[in-house]
Scaffold this motif. Structure first.
Motif, mmCIF file in Angstrom:
data_model
loop_
_atom_site.group_PDB
_atom_site.id
_atom_site.type_symbol
_atom_site.label_atom_id
_atom_site.label_comp_id
_atom_site.label_asym_id
_atom_site.label_seq_id
_atom_site.Cartn_x
_atom_site.Cartn_y
_atom_site.Cartn_z
ATOM 1 N N SER A 134 34.096 42.101 34.824
ATOM 2 C CA SER A 134 33.997 41.415 33.535
ATOM 3 C C SER A 134 35.246 41.654 32.694
ATOM 4 O O SER A 134 35.748 40.745 32.032
ATOM 5 C CB SER A 134 32.756 41.883 32.778
ATOM 6 O OG SER A 134 31.593 41.519 33.492
ATOM 7 N N HIS A 135 35.771 42.868 32.743
ATOM 8 C CA HIS A 135 37.000 43.198 32.017
ATOM 9 C C HIS A 135 38.171 42.380 32.553
ATOM 10 O O HIS A 135 39.006 41.894 31.770
ATOM 11 C CB HIS A 135 37.294 44.692 32.125
ATOM 12 C CG HIS A 135 38.550 45.107 31.440
ATOM 13 N ND1 HIS A 135 38.675 45.113 30.072
ATOM 14 C CD2 HIS A 135 39.748 45.515 31.929
ATOM 15 C CE1 HIS A 135 39.893 45.523 29.741
ATOM 16 N NE2 HIS A 135 40.558 45.771 30.854
ATOM 17 N N GLY A 136 38.228 42.200 33.862
ATOM 18 C CA GLY A 136 39.275 41.367 34.453
ATOM 19 C C GLY A 136 39.191 39.937 33.953
ATOM 20 O O GLY A 136 40.217 39.313 33.651
ATOM 21 N N ALA A 177 47.305 40.603 34.561
ATOM 22 C CA ALA A 177 46.810 41.862 35.129
ATOM 23 C C ALA A 177 45.302 41.821 35.355
ATOM 24 O O ALA A 177 44.762 42.648 36.095
ATOM 25 C CB ALA A 177 47.172 43.037 34.226
ATOM 26 N N GLY A 178 44.626 40.840 34.760
ATOM 27 C CA GLY A 178 43.194 40.689 34.996
ATOM 28 C C GLY A 178 42.875 40.467 36.459
ATOM 29 O O GLY A 178 41.805 40.865 36.942
ATOM 30 N N TYR A 191 39.408 35.964 47.731
ATOM 31 C CA TYR A 191 39.378 34.755 46.911
ATOM 32 C C TYR A 191 40.196 34.963 45.630
ATOM 33 O O TYR A 191 41.045 34.138 45.277
ATOM 34 C CB TYR A 191 37.931 34.397 46.571
ATOM 35 C CG TYR A 191 37.786 33.268 45.591
ATOM 36 C CD1 TYR A 191 37.862 31.942 46.018
ATOM 37 C CD2 TYR A 191 37.577 33.518 44.244
ATOM 38 C CE1 TYR A 191 37.729 30.894 45.114
ATOM 39 C CE2 TYR A 191 37.443 32.477 43.335
ATOM 40 C CZ TYR A 191 37.524 31.169 43.780
ATOM 41 O OH TYR A 191 37.408 30.144 42.879
ATOM 42 N N TYR A 192 39.927 36.070 44.932
ATOM 43 C CA TYR A 192 40.662 36.351 43.695
ATOM 44 C C TYR A 192 42.156 36.524 43.974
ATOM 45 O O TYR A 192 42.991 36.003 43.251
ATOM 46 C CB TYR A 192 40.119 37.616 43.019
ATOM 47 C CG TYR A 192 38.756 37.483 42.405
ATOM 48 C CD1 TYR A 192 38.333 36.304 41.802
ATOM 49 C CD2 TYR A 192 37.869 38.559 42.413
ATOM 50 C CE1 TYR A 192 37.077 36.200 41.223
ATOM 51 C CE2 TYR A 192 36.620 38.469 41.829
ATOM 52 C CZ TYR A 192 36.226 37.288 41.231
ATOM 53 O OH TYR A 192 34.990 37.196 40.652
ATOM 54 N N ARG A 193 42.480 37.253 45.018
ATOM 55 C CA ARG A 193 43.893 37.531 45.343
ATOM 56 C C ARG A 193 44.643 36.251 45.684
ATOM 57 O O ARG A 193 45.787 36.057 45.270
ATOM 58 C CB ARG A 193 43.957 38.528 46.501
ATOM 59 C CG ARG A 193 45.344 38.899 46.913
ATOM 60 C CD ARG A 193 46.008 39.776 45.847
ATOM 61 N NE ARG A 193 47.394 39.954 46.152
ATOM 62 C CZ ARG A 193 48.393 39.379 45.483
ATOM 63 N NH1 ARG A 193 48.157 38.616 44.458
ATOM 64 N NH2 ARG A 193 49.629 39.590 45.829
ATOM 65 N N ARG A 194 44.016 35.373 46.451
ATOM 66 C CA ARG A 194 44.682 34.136 46.871
ATOM 67 C C ARG A 194 44.879 33.153 45.717
ATOM 68 O O ARG A 194 45.676 32.238 45.833
ATOM 69 C CB ARG A 194 43.903 33.464 47.992
ATOM 70 C CG ARG A 194 44.070 34.188 49.304
ATOM 71 C CD ARG A 194 43.501 33.394 50.426
ATOM 72 N NE ARG A 194 43.784 34.049 51.694
ATOM 73 C CZ ARG A 194 43.203 33.729 52.821
ATOM 74 N NH1 ARG A 194 42.314 32.755 52.858
ATOM 75 N NH2 ARG A 194 43.512 34.360 53.928
#
Length: 177
Positions: free
Chosen positions: A59-61, A71-72, A159-162
């Motif tokens: 959630s913070h991201g 940086a999230g 998924y997030y990284r890509r």
């Protein structure tokens, strides 16, 4: 074939997924922490609170991304890796610490169920067979939990990284306009 989504669309999707997944992890782990604390299983309550931390991190991201802080993405990926390590560690610990006394008690309770002894005798199962079946089921549950964790948390981290470059583009275009 449809064109690939625009960075702003990817940004919106990642935001929705991170908020939903982070909230679900936080809610589920928080409920388990309360249930374990109420039943005086304090070790499990602490473990559940540690898992809730992954929901908070995710959630913070999402909040950092919404504030146009790239940086999230690290928070999103890190939360999934952290949660996966926590669940895999717990599953491994449970597999290495099988409680044979509890299994024997469960087998005995199963035999006391009305008609169960007769069904077991008719099928040729012995008490030892029931214990083996309990051990196999126990192992299968924790192995399945580990595999599911690798697929889900690993897939979400990937998924997030890509989508990191598309998120950076969306943030840059929002900052530039």
């Amino acid at each position: 074939m449809p064109p690939p989504p625009l960075p702003d669309e990817i940004f919106s999707r990642v935001q929705r997924i991170a908020r939903l997944n982070g909230g679900c992890v936080l809610a589920a782990a928080g409920c388990f922490a309360l249930l374990h604390a109420a039943s005086r299983q304090f070790g499990m309550a602490v473990l559940s609170l540690a898992a809730a931390g992954a929901g908070v991190a995710e959630s913070h991201g999402a909040v950092r991304l919404r504030a146009h802080d790239h940086a999230g993405v690290r928070w999103l990926v890190g939360s999934q890796v952290y949660l996966a390590m926590l669940i895999l560690g717990y599953a491994a610990w449970r597999l290495l610490h099988f409680d044979a006394v509890f299994a024997a008690q469960a087998a005995q309770a199963m035999l006391e169920f009305p008609g169960m002894s007769e069904r077991m005798a008719a099928s040729g199962m012995t008490n030892a067979d029931v214990l083996v079946l309990i051990r196999i089921s126990y192992t299968a549950i924790y192995v399945a939990a580990g595999i599911t964790t690798l697929v889900y948390q690993g897939g979400l981290a990937l998924y997030y990284r890509r989508r990191s470059n598309a998120l950076a583009s969306a943030i840059a275009s929002a900052d530039g306009s």
